[in-house]
Scaffold this active site. Structure first.
Site, PDB file in Angstrom:
ATOM      1  N   ASN A  14     139.540  37.613  54.704  1.00  0.00           N
ATOM      2  CA  ASN A  14     140.805  37.165  54.093  1.00  0.00           C
ATOM      3  C   ASN A  14     141.892  38.219  54.256  1.00  0.00           C
ATOM      4  O   ASN A  14     143.058  37.883  54.491  1.00  0.00           O
ATOM      5  CB  ASN A  14     140.602  36.804  52.626  1.00  0.00           C
ATOM      6  CG  ASN A  14     140.016  35.413  52.457  1.00  0.00           C
ATOM      7  OD1 ASN A  14     140.710  34.423  52.657  1.00  0.00           O
ATOM      8  ND2 ASN A  14     138.740  35.340  52.129  1.00  0.00           N
ATOM      9  N   HIS A 110     139.482  31.921  45.550  1.00  0.00           N
ATOM     10  CA  HIS A 110     138.126  31.567  45.124  1.00  0.00           C
ATOM     11  C   HIS A 110     137.598  30.464  46.032  1.00  0.00           C
ATOM     12  O   HIS A 110     138.316  29.490  46.312  1.00  0.00           O
ATOM     13  CB  HIS A 110     138.123  31.103  43.660  1.00  0.00           C
ATOM     14  CG  HIS A 110     136.751  30.803  43.173  1.00  0.00           C
ATOM     15  ND1 HIS A 110     135.859  31.799  42.808  1.00  0.00           N
ATOM     16  CD2 HIS A 110     136.081  29.631  43.035  1.00  0.00           C
ATOM     17  CE1 HIS A 110     134.709  31.249  42.454  1.00  0.00           C
ATOM     18  NE2 HIS A 110     134.818  29.943  42.582  1.00  0.00           N
TER      19      HIS A 110
END
Ligand code: GAR
Length: 209
Positions: A14, A110
């Site tokens: 990420n 998440h």
């Protein structure tokens, strides 16, 4: 310019999506001013290093107790003077002082569609194991603000991902990253940066509000 600190614990895919987004200008008006890892061996730190991004490790192992670690973590964040703190696979509970000091300026990615498969014990691969065990047919990822609860903050973005019959947790994790996380996290940062750049007095670090 939105000053972003990215907190990581592991592989840092990420983080890489954010680095790529800044480089290819899908994320505008943004500078990654620091990367903080709680894990000295996190590959994410190598990614930061290779891209010339200031980085450091703040590990609980180096402190006598949690309070000392929390103080050091907050100091490390403050040192970079961020406008936004991005939790990109950061598997450490955020200290209450930090949540208060950076209210509405900490976001988290998440790997599920909150409120499914979130909260205590749901992180990394465990999220995908739980989704497969429950037999859901659709999962996804969520970007949300961080508040005092676990995965309870205001939702910024979500993207659904299909679960296929032969999926293993690892295969599903990768698909959720590719089809959701690496898209919605950079996009959310770009949207926050674009809002900041149109605010009066933009261009200055708003950290000292
Ligand atoms: C990502 O899937 C992220 O959504 C998840 O950890 C992984 C980190 O991967 N975060 C959580 O589970 C937080 N509760 P990365 O280091 O390759 O970005």
């Amino acid at each position: 310019m939105l000053r972003v600190v990215v907190c990581v614990s592991g592989g840092g895919t990420n983080l890489q999506a954010i680095i790529d987004g800044v480089q290819n200008k899908t994320i505008q008006n943004t500078a990654i001013v620091g990367v903080i890892s709680n894990n000295r061996n996190a590959y994410a730190l190598t990614r930061a290093e290779e891209n010339g991004i200031p980085n450091c490790c703040v590990s609980p192992r180096d402190y006598a107790d949690r309070a000392d670690f929390n103080t050091a973590l907050l100091q490390a964040v403050k040192h970079y003077e961020p406008d936004l703190v991005v939790l990109a696979g950061f598997l450490v509970a955020i200290p209450q002082e930090m949540i208060q000091e950076y209210r509405d300026r900490i976001i988290n990615i998440h790997p599920s569609l909150i409120p499914s498969f979130c909260g205590k014990g749901f992180y990394g691969l465990k999220v995908h194991e739980a989704a497969l065990a429950r037999g859901v047919k659709v999962t996804g990822a969520t970007v949300h603000y961080v508040d005092e609860g676990l995965d309870t903050g205001r939702i910024i973005a979500q993207k659904a991902v299909e679960i296929l019959p032969e999926d293993t947790p690892e295969v599903l994790q990768r698909r959720v990253m590719e089809q959701a996380e690496w898209i919605i996290l950079p996009r959310a940062i770009n949207e926050i940066a674009s809002r900041q750049s149109t605010e009066p007095g933009s261009g200055t670090n708003t950290n000292k509000r």
